[in-house]
Each structure stands twice: as structure tokens, then as C-alpha cells.
Design an enzyme around this catalytic site. Structure first.
Site, short mmCIF file in Angstrom:
data_model
loop_
_atom_site.label_atom_id
_atom_site.label_comp_id
_atom_site.label_asym_id
_atom_site.label_seq_id
_atom_site.Cartn_x
_atom_site.Cartn_y
_atom_site.Cartn_z
N LYS A 1 0.83 -1.20 0.00
CA LYS A 1 0.00 0.00 0.00
C LYS A 1 0.88 1.27 0.00
O LYS A 1 2.10 1.17 -0.04
CB LYS A 1 -0.96 -0.03 1.20
CG LYS A 1 -1.82 -1.30 1.28
CD LYS A 1 -2.90 -1.35 0.21
CE LYS A 1 -3.51 -2.73 0.00
NZ LYS A 1 -4.33 -3.26 1.06
C1 LIG Z 1 -5.26 -4.39 1.50
C2 LIG Z 1 -6.73 -4.35 1.50
C3 LIG Z 1 -7.50 -4.76 2.60
C4 LIG Z 1 -6.92 -5.46 3.79
O1 LIG Z 1 -5.84 -4.89 4.34
P1 LIG Z 1 -4.82 -5.75 5.24
O2 LIG Z 1 -4.03 -4.68 5.90
O3 LIG Z 1 -4.01 -6.58 4.29
O4 LIG Z 1 -5.61 -6.57 6.18
C5 LIG Z 1 -8.87 -4.60 2.53
N1 LIG Z 1 -9.48 -4.09 1.45
C6 LIG Z 1 -8.77 -3.72 0.37
C7 LIG Z 1 -9.51 -3.15 -0.79
C8 LIG Z 1 -7.39 -3.85 0.35
O5 LIG Z 1 -6.70 -3.52 -0.74
#
Ligand SMILES: *Cc1c(COP(=O)(O)O)cnc(C)c1O
Length: 398
Positions: free
Chosen positions: A198
């Protein structure tokens, strides 16, 4: 320059890259390492002052009143469903194309996910489909800012009835905006993730932003077992007693992780700018590559470009997405696919969800390919990706 006619690496030819290009990766510098080391030497490894500081930092970036740090983006979604009092018998509308956690969080609370279709051009949740999926049991709608492009929040607000909450899974959208309003302020609650792919990373980590203090208070309780005070608050008061008032979880984010998050957040603006410049380089270069087009941009959006997604024009190809995917990987390009419609996964199929539920999402799933994009990527990396795409699509062109 590799000619379109040269042998695919998949068939034993020379790959475009010998060192593979990942689709995403984090960037950690000496300052980040020093910040984490300082946290390790401090009095607080877990819930300490850096949690508050990281929360204030993310709230300030988004222009939200408050934010609550949790241990992952998934925990953020779970806490959001809890704060909105989703429970058995409640339906929550989510888009078919999203990471599974968006829908799973509804199930954690005993609710029922209801899948809405996506707009075929942007792959964002389609407000008309949301309208068609509303029922007397609808408790909430979760909009997902797919790839980093905010959904059409005005159109969603117009179809979501009073008494139904609009939440945002903004895990792709830190730094994005809709009609000048920042992601994190576009719904009652917005969730973020700090997974390494991210925009900024804490290892695992998540955050919920909101303007409502009572929702924030519920989520603070929820992330700490359902206990009314945390360890640090009790230490400050010299008290041992606490009340467990609801069933919560241990979803706390540690001071060590927040130290990394605070340090990473300093780079956010520059990283967003790099992602946007690389996306523009892709846009320009792909204009004259046959059989592929980027996912459409809608008006009034400031895209955060977590992902750069293209759709293949399969009518022009004698191969499907899976073959193109395999050929691109063989060329050393770390392409990916975001996402298979959630209800097509075996777990959901076993719970009665059937193919055909969201036709645009299913059609898009056959065509989408995510190209590498991350802030430490160079325009030469973009060139390699486009060269490989030209080579592979040239080979498979009808
Ligand atoms: C990354 C992501 C999540 C979950 O995040 P984590 O930190 O990996 O638990 C949820 N929704 C979307 C759209 C994501 O891209």
C-alpha cells in the site's frame, strides 16, 4: 528494443528482464530504521504515545476529525462493521470486485454480504446496482475506491436511504480525493491498510477515519478486547480495575509499527506524485499498444494510484488473460490480477453464491491485468513493462 515478433520467454525466448520487476513493494530508508530503533528503546513497545501520534497524522492527512489505529486493514473493516452495529440478519452491500476482506468483515459480524456490480469502465461500485440490491435488511454499503480512484460518492449518497450507513474501504486510496474532498472523509467511516504494497507501510497495520466521536469510541473499545481503558491509561491513573463491557478483540497496532508509519507518512506526498507520474507514463505509452486500455478515469477524481490496472480487448486476441499473465511473468514482469469477484471463491460458492450474480464484474475479471506500480519504480521499469506487453500482445494478436 525488442521486436514484437521475437520469441516469447514463455516459449524459450530471451525475457525482457532478467531481474524480475515486482508489481508492488515498500520503500524503507535509514530514517525509518532509526525511528523504529528509537521506539524499541522507548518505554512503550505496544500501546504508547506513538499510536496517538500516528492516528493524529493520518487524520490530518485526510482532514478527518479522528482516526483509530488497528492491527490491519482487515481489522479496520471488522471494527467498522462493529461500530455500525452490523449483526445477524443485517445485509451489507459490497462491490463484487474487491479484496475478500471487505466481504469477510461482514461475515465476522454475522451479517450477510450482498454483492453489487461494478461500472464496466471504472470497475467502481455501480450506484444503480446498489439501488437494485437494497432491501429492508440493508444496514450499510461499503464503497471500495478500487485501484485508488474514489467511487462516485454523490451518486451513492443519492441512492443510499436514510438509516443505511455508507462506509468506504479506502485501503487503495490514501491521498485520493473526490471533487476536492479527501479520501477518509467521504463516508461515515473509512478504512485504510498499511500492508507493504500500500502507499505507506507499517508491516501489518490499519486505520479507520471518521468525524463521529461515538463511532471512534466504539472502535477503540473493540480493538482492545472490549475493555474500557488501555494499559497506559491505567498506569497513568495508578489503577488496576477495568470493565469489560463488550466482546472485543486484540486488534491493537504497536508503537513499533506506528514509529514506522509516522516516518513513512513523511514521504506520502512525494510517493503519490511519483505514482501519478508513472501512471501518466503508462497512459501515454499504452495509447499505441493494441488490444489493451487502462481502466477509465471518472471526472472530479484525484487518483492515488495504488494499482495500475488495464483491460485486455480479448476480441482482438487469440489468447485469454491467463495466457497473457503467464507470458508477462515469463518476461520478468510481475503482473497481477485484482480481483476475482469475491463470491466466485469456493468459500462463498459453498454458501450459495452463484456465477451470474454480477455480470460486469465477471466480464471484467476475464480481462483485467495489474501492471507493476510502486514509488521506487523508474520510468525505465515502465518501459520494460510496456515493451513486454507489446511483445506478448503482438504475438497473441489475431
Ligand atoms: C489491502 C486491503 C485490505 C486489507 O488490508 P490488510 O491490511 O491486508 O488486512 C482490505 N481491502 C482492500 C480493498 C485492500 O486492498
Amino acid at each position: 528494443m525488442i521486436k514484437a515478433t521475437s520469441t516469447l520467454a514463455l516459449h524459450g525466448g530471451v525475457p525482457v528482464r532478467t531481474t524480475p520487476l515486482p508489481y508492488g513493494r515498500q520503500q524503507v530508508d535509514a530514517e525509518d530504521v532509526a525511528a523504529v530503533a528509537a521506539a524499541l528503546r522507548s518505554d512503550w513497545l505496544t500501546t504508547g504515545p506513538l499510536v496517538d501520534e500516528f492516528e493524529r497524522r493520518i487524520a490530518a492527512i485526510c482532514g478527518a476529525r479522528v482516526s483509530v489505529a488497528v492491527s490491519s486493514g482487515t481489522a479496520a473493516l471488522h471494527a467498522a462493521m462493529y461500530a455500525l452495529a452490523v449483526g445477524p440478519g443485517d445485509e451489507v452491500i459490497v462491490p463484487a470486485i474487491t479484496f475478500a476482506a471487505t466481504a469477510n468483515a461482514v461475515l465476522y459480524q454475522g451479517g450477510t454480504p450482498v454483492f453489487a456490480d461494478v461500472d464496466p469502465a471504472t470497475l467502481l461500485i455501480d450506484p444503480d446496482s446498489v439501488h437494485g440490491r437494497l432491501s429492508t435488511r440493508t444496514k450499510a454499503v461499503v464503497a471500495v475506491d478500487y485501484a485508488g480512484q474514489p467511487c462516485d460518492y454523490d451518486a451513492l449518497a443519492a441512492v443510499v436511504p436514510a438509516g443505511v450507513s455508507l462506509a468506504a474501504d479506502a485501503c487503495h486510496a490514501l491521498g485520493a480525493a473526490y471533487k476536492g474532498r479527501s479520501a477518509g472523509t467521504l463516508a461515515r467511516l473509512s478504512t485504510f491498510s498499511f500492508h507493504p504494497v500500500k502507499h505507506i507501510a507499517t508491516g501489518e497495520g490499519g486505520m479507520i477515519t471518521t468525524d463521529e466521536d461515538d463511532l471512534a469510541a466504539r472502535m477503540r473499545l473493540f480493538r482492545n478486547h472490549g475493555i474500557t481503558t488501555d494499559h497506559r491509561q491505567r498506569a497513568e491513573r495508578g489503577a488496576f480495575a477495568y470493565d469489560l463491557t463488550d466482546l472485543g478483540y486484540n486488534y491493537r497496532l504497536s508503537d513499533i509499527q506506528c514509529a514506522l508509519g509516522i516516518s513513512q507518512a513523511k514521504h506520502l506526498e512525494a510517493w503519490l506524485q511519483t505514482r501519478r507520474e508513472l501512471a501518466r507514463t503508462y497512459d501515454r505509452a499504452l495509447q499505441d499498444v493494441a488490444a489493451v486500455s487502462p481502466v477509465a478515469l471518472a471526472p472530479g477524481r484525484t487518483h492515488a494510484y495504488h494499482l495500475y490496472v488495464v483491460q485486455l480487448e480479448l476480441e482482438q486476441l487469440r489468447a485469454g488473460r491467463d495466457e497473457v499473465f503467464a507470458a508477462m511473468r515469463a518476461e520478468g514482469i510481475g503482473v497481477n490480477v485484482h480481483y476475482r469477484p469475491v463470491y466466485l471463491h469456493p468459500y462463498y460458492r459453498a454458501r450459495g453464491f452463484e456465477p451470474g450474480l454480477c455480470r460486469e464484474a465477471e466480464r471484467a475479471y476475464e480481462r483485467i491485468l495489474t501492471l507493476p506500480l510502486f514509488a521506487s519504480m523508474t520510468s525505465a521499469d515502465v518501459d520494460d513493462t510496456v515493451t513486454a506487453l507489446r511483445k506478448v500482445l503482438g504475438y497473441y494478436h489475431r
